[in-house]
Design an enzyme around this catalytic site. Sequence first.
Site, PDB file in Angstrom:
ATOM      1  N   ASN A 245      -0.617   2.698   2.493  1.00 37.25           N
ATOM      2  CA  ASN A 245       0.690   2.220   3.108  1.00 37.25           C
ATOM      3  C   ASN A 245       1.717   2.163   1.906  1.00 37.25           C
ATOM      4  O   ASN A 245       2.911   2.374   2.430  1.00 37.25           O
ATOM      5  CB  ASN A 245       0.451   0.798   3.512  1.00 37.25           C
ATOM      6  CG  ASN A 245      -0.564  -0.059   2.534  1.00 37.25           C
ATOM      7  OD1 ASN A 245      -0.750   0.375   1.419  1.00 37.25           O
ATOM      8  ND2 ASN A 245      -0.212  -1.564   2.943  1.00 37.25           N
TER       9      ASN A 245
ATOM     10  N   GLU B 196      -8.270  -6.081  -4.017  1.00 39.18           N
ATOM     11  CA  GLU B 196      -6.806  -6.446  -3.069  1.00 39.18           C
ATOM     12  C   GLU B 196      -7.125  -6.135  -1.571  1.00 39.18           C
ATOM     13  O   GLU B 196      -7.055  -4.568  -1.435  1.00 39.18           O
ATOM     14  CB  GLU B 196      -5.763  -5.776  -3.673  1.00 39.18           C
ATOM     15  CG  GLU B 196      -5.436  -6.347  -4.939  1.00 39.18           C
ATOM     16  CD  GLU B 196      -4.704  -7.874  -4.981  1.00 39.18           C
ATOM     17  OE1 GLU B 196      -4.595  -8.542  -3.889  1.00 39.18           O
ATOM     18  OE2 GLU B 196      -4.404  -8.283  -5.969  1.00 39.18           O
TER      19      GLU B 196
ATOM     20  N   CYS C 208      -0.310  -5.142   3.823  1.00 37.58           N
ATOM     21  CA  CYS C 208      -1.529  -6.217   3.774  1.00 37.58           C
ATOM     22  C   CYS C 208      -1.174  -7.547   4.202  1.00 37.58           C
ATOM     23  O   CYS C 208      -1.895  -8.064   4.617  1.00 37.58           O
ATOM     24  CB  CYS C 208      -2.207  -5.995   2.442  1.00 37.58           C
ATOM     25  SG  CYS C 208      -1.096  -6.515   1.033  1.00 37.58           S
TER      26      CYS C 208
ATOM     27  N   GLU D 217      -3.454  -9.770  -8.638  1.00 40.78           N
ATOM     28  CA  GLU D 217      -2.604  -8.651  -9.610  1.00 40.78           C
ATOM     29  C   GLU D 217      -1.196  -9.431  -9.872  1.00 40.78           C
ATOM     30  O   GLU D 217      -0.767 -10.347  -9.266  1.00 40.78           O
ATOM     31  CB  GLU D 217      -2.343  -7.346  -8.556  1.00 40.78           C
ATOM     32  CG  GLU D 217      -3.717  -6.677  -8.259  1.00 40.78           C
ATOM     33  CD  GLU D 217      -3.333  -5.286  -7.705  1.00 40.78           C
ATOM     34  OE1 GLU D 217      -4.211  -4.362  -8.587  1.00 40.78           O
ATOM     35  OE2 GLU D 217      -2.936  -5.097  -6.696  1.00 40.78           O
TER      36      GLU D 217
HETATM   37  P1  NAD Z   1      -9.598   2.099   2.845  1.00 40.11           P
HETATM   38  O1  NAD Z   1     -10.530   1.120   2.215  1.00 40.11           O
HETATM   39  O2  NAD Z   1      -9.922   2.980   3.715  1.00 40.11           O
HETATM   40  O3  NAD Z   1      -9.174   3.144   1.551  1.00 40.11           O
HETATM   41  C1  NAD Z   1      -8.731   2.631   0.266  1.00 40.11           C
HETATM   42  C2  NAD Z   1      -9.009   3.660  -0.628  1.00 40.11           C
HETATM   43  O4  NAD Z   1     -10.319   3.706  -0.992  1.00 40.11           O
HETATM   44  C3  NAD Z   1      -8.588   5.066  -0.309  1.00 40.11           C
HETATM   45  O5  NAD Z   1      -8.107   5.664  -1.649  1.00 40.11           O
HETATM   46  C4  NAD Z   1      -9.926   5.492  -0.082  1.00 40.11           C
HETATM   47  O6  NAD Z   1     -10.030   7.199  -0.146  1.00 40.11           O
HETATM   48  C5  NAD Z   1     -10.907   4.829  -0.980  1.00 40.11           C
HETATM   49  N1  NAD Z   1     -12.335   4.806  -0.669  1.00 40.11           N
HETATM   50  C6  NAD Z   1     -12.956   5.033   0.653  1.00 40.11           C
HETATM   51  N2  NAD Z   1     -14.082   4.911   0.878  1.00 40.11           N
HETATM   52  C7  NAD Z   1     -14.325   4.342  -0.760  1.00 40.11           C
HETATM   53  C8  NAD Z   1     -15.518   4.418  -1.446  1.00 40.11           C
HETATM   54  N3  NAD Z   1     -16.879   4.158  -0.704  1.00 40.11           N
HETATM   55  N4  NAD Z   1     -15.503   3.846  -2.763  1.00 40.11           N
HETATM   56  C9  NAD Z   1     -14.434   3.896  -3.325  1.00 40.11           C
HETATM   57  N5  NAD Z   1     -13.372   4.144  -2.637  1.00 40.11           N
HETATM   58  C10 NAD Z   1     -13.229   4.388  -1.392  1.00 40.11           C
HETATM   59  O7  NAD Z   1      -7.979   1.277   3.071  1.00 40.11           O
HETATM   60  P2  NAD Z   1      -6.913   2.034   3.546  1.00 40.11           P
HETATM   61  O8  NAD Z   1      -7.118   2.439   5.291  1.00 40.11           O
HETATM   62  O9  NAD Z   1      -6.338   3.305   2.869  1.00 40.11           O
HETATM   63  O10 NAD Z   1      -5.811   0.839   3.559  1.00 40.11           O
HETATM   64  C11 NAD Z   1      -5.371  -0.096   4.282  1.00 40.11           C
HETATM   65  C12 NAD Z   1      -6.233  -1.379   3.910  1.00 40.11           C
HETATM   66  O11 NAD Z   1      -5.771  -1.656   2.748  1.00 40.11           O
HETATM   67  C13 NAD Z   1      -5.591  -2.747   4.988  1.00 40.11           C
HETATM   68  O12 NAD Z   1      -6.941  -3.381   5.418  1.00 40.11           O
HETATM   69  C14 NAD Z   1      -4.947  -3.353   3.813  1.00 40.11           C
HETATM   70  O13 NAD Z   1      -4.781  -4.706   4.481  1.00 40.11           O
HETATM   71  C15 NAD Z   1      -5.402  -3.044   2.726  1.00 40.11           C
HETATM   72  N6  NAD Z   1      -4.448  -3.434   1.735  1.00 40.11           N
HETATM   73  C16 NAD Z   1      -4.286  -4.551   0.996  1.00 40.11           C
HETATM   74  C17 NAD Z   1      -3.533  -4.662   0.054  1.00 40.11           C
HETATM   75  C18 NAD Z   1      -3.638  -5.853  -0.861  1.00 40.11           C
HETATM   76  O14 NAD Z   1      -2.965  -5.801  -1.992  1.00 40.11           O
HETATM   77  N7  NAD Z   1      -4.241  -6.797  -0.710  1.00 40.11           N
HETATM   78  C19 NAD Z   1      -2.334  -3.916  -0.190  1.00 40.11           C
HETATM   79  C20 NAD Z   1      -2.449  -2.849   0.643  1.00 40.11           C
HETATM   80  C21 NAD Z   1      -3.420  -2.763   1.564  1.00 40.11           C
END
Ligand code: NAD
Length: 481
Positions: A144, A240, A274, A448
């Site tokens: 995002n 996060e 998020c 963070e």
């Molecule tokens: P995701 O968990 O699908 O992927 C995030 C990252 O993790 C990607 O780079 C992905 O390739 C990697 N990944 C996937 N499987 C993994 C594994 N088994 N081990 C290690 N890495 C792995 O999330 P997304 O769909 O990319 O992002 C959306 C989510 O992120 C939403 O839930 C959003 O709320 C959250 N988010 C949180 C924050 C925060 O600061 N709290 C900020 C932005 C987004």
Amino acid sequence: MSDFVMTIGGDSVPAADSFGVINPANGDVFAHAPECTREQLDAAFDSAAKAQRDWKLDEAVRRETLLKMADALFASAGELAPILTAEQGKPLAEANVEVFAAAIWCQYFANLETPRQVIQDDAEALVEVVRRPVGVVAAITPWNFPLVLAFWKIAPALLAGNTMVLKPSPYTPLTTLKMTELLRDVMPAGVVNTVSGGDQLGAWMTGHPVPRKVSFTGSIETGKLVAQSAAPDLKRVTLELGGNDPAIVLDDADPAVVSRAIFAAAFANNGQVCSAVKRVYVPEALYDDVLDGLTAQARAVKVGDGTEADSKLGPINNAPQFERVKELVADALAHGARATTGGRPMGRPGYFFEPTILTDISDGTRIVDEEQFGPALPVIPYRDIDDAVERANSTHFGLSGSVWGADADRAAAVADRLECGTAWVNTHLALAPHQPFGGFKWSGVGVENGTWGLAEFTEAQAVHRAKGADGLNLSTAGIYS
Ligand code: NAD
């Protein structure tokens, strides 16, 4: 062959295999990113470990480097922002803001004081607490805000004396790859190594023996896998994760003002934030006015390709997320909710979904209870503020929340009762480099930003200098003998 390269040990590293990156505004693959192999990942961690030996020694060099990185980011916004729009979908103006924010994060941490803390200085001893780097960090980011969220990690990690292997999401790898390439001239080789690949690459990183810390931003589901993978090696983790932020409107609020502000905080980045507002609780007396205000905003906002100057909202970033938003809205409508506007895909190429406001809906519906992460907002009436607070808190989520009212003290008293990492009063999404950001409950582990975020990239070390003539503090030693 990929159009972009990884950076490992300061060098361009192509890969034998590549994967396509889709422009969500038309659904077409427009570029390819390298598929990192296990051997290349080993090389990336190896170069990070080697680079850390010198990098940790000189704080002044680290601060200077961060400032140069900020300058380089400002200077390369013209190159990076169009890539970000193409792979993420956000309007170009917002992509530029994201590049500038990354630079501002570097500047903030370059100038952040990190004093040694004296906790005892008397006849017996001088005891100080100092912060030491954890070592090599594995950093994993979502799609995002690929660039700025990477810098929420890079800037504090580097200031603290760590080095890094960074992996962006497979949906948005290109801006991060290009950024690292552009910053090679100002960063010592090996300090930030950027690799790209699928989810499996993330799992390899968290299970790798070299990193001492995993800094992860993404979904709750993946966050739990990351925690499990880091545990056997006792790697430090910062997670996060997702949010389902409530906005609670109080009965003295101005409906016109709050509906404008809440709309902006719910639909920023097309709802893919998020800590976006993801459910709104409105007192019955104001309900129709707030609902009308939100509906008017949603009808008026211009949705389009991020390269078109008048687009305020772009497409949803990727096909699975598009399907998820579609499914959650359809589920709400099937369970008696009504869309005052929107409710459907826009019927054009790419992942465009109509900005949607949902009424006749309450807790217990999936789109209220789960994180929609898209342009659809449920608006829920309440009669009693205690009940609204209870509903806001009755969830595994706990990222942030907001309370809105004319009497700011009264609103703040309600905000005090929210179980979440950030409680806003008459605002939402106000994020800043000096302000800690993290989630309660399933929304995260650790924070963070600010001095608190910096501390997460360090180990606390007590340095105890005995002052006695024989160097042995017998009075203290005696306590334990
Ligand atoms: P995701 O968990 O699908 O992927 C995030 C990252 O993790 C990607 O780079 C992905 O390739 C990697 N990944 C996937 N499987 C993994 C594994 N088994 N081990 C290690 N890495 C792995 O999330 P997304 O769909 O990319 O992002 C959306 C989510 O992120 C939403 O839930 C959003 O709320 C959250 N988010 C949180 C924050 C925060 O600061 N709290 C900020 C932005 C987004």
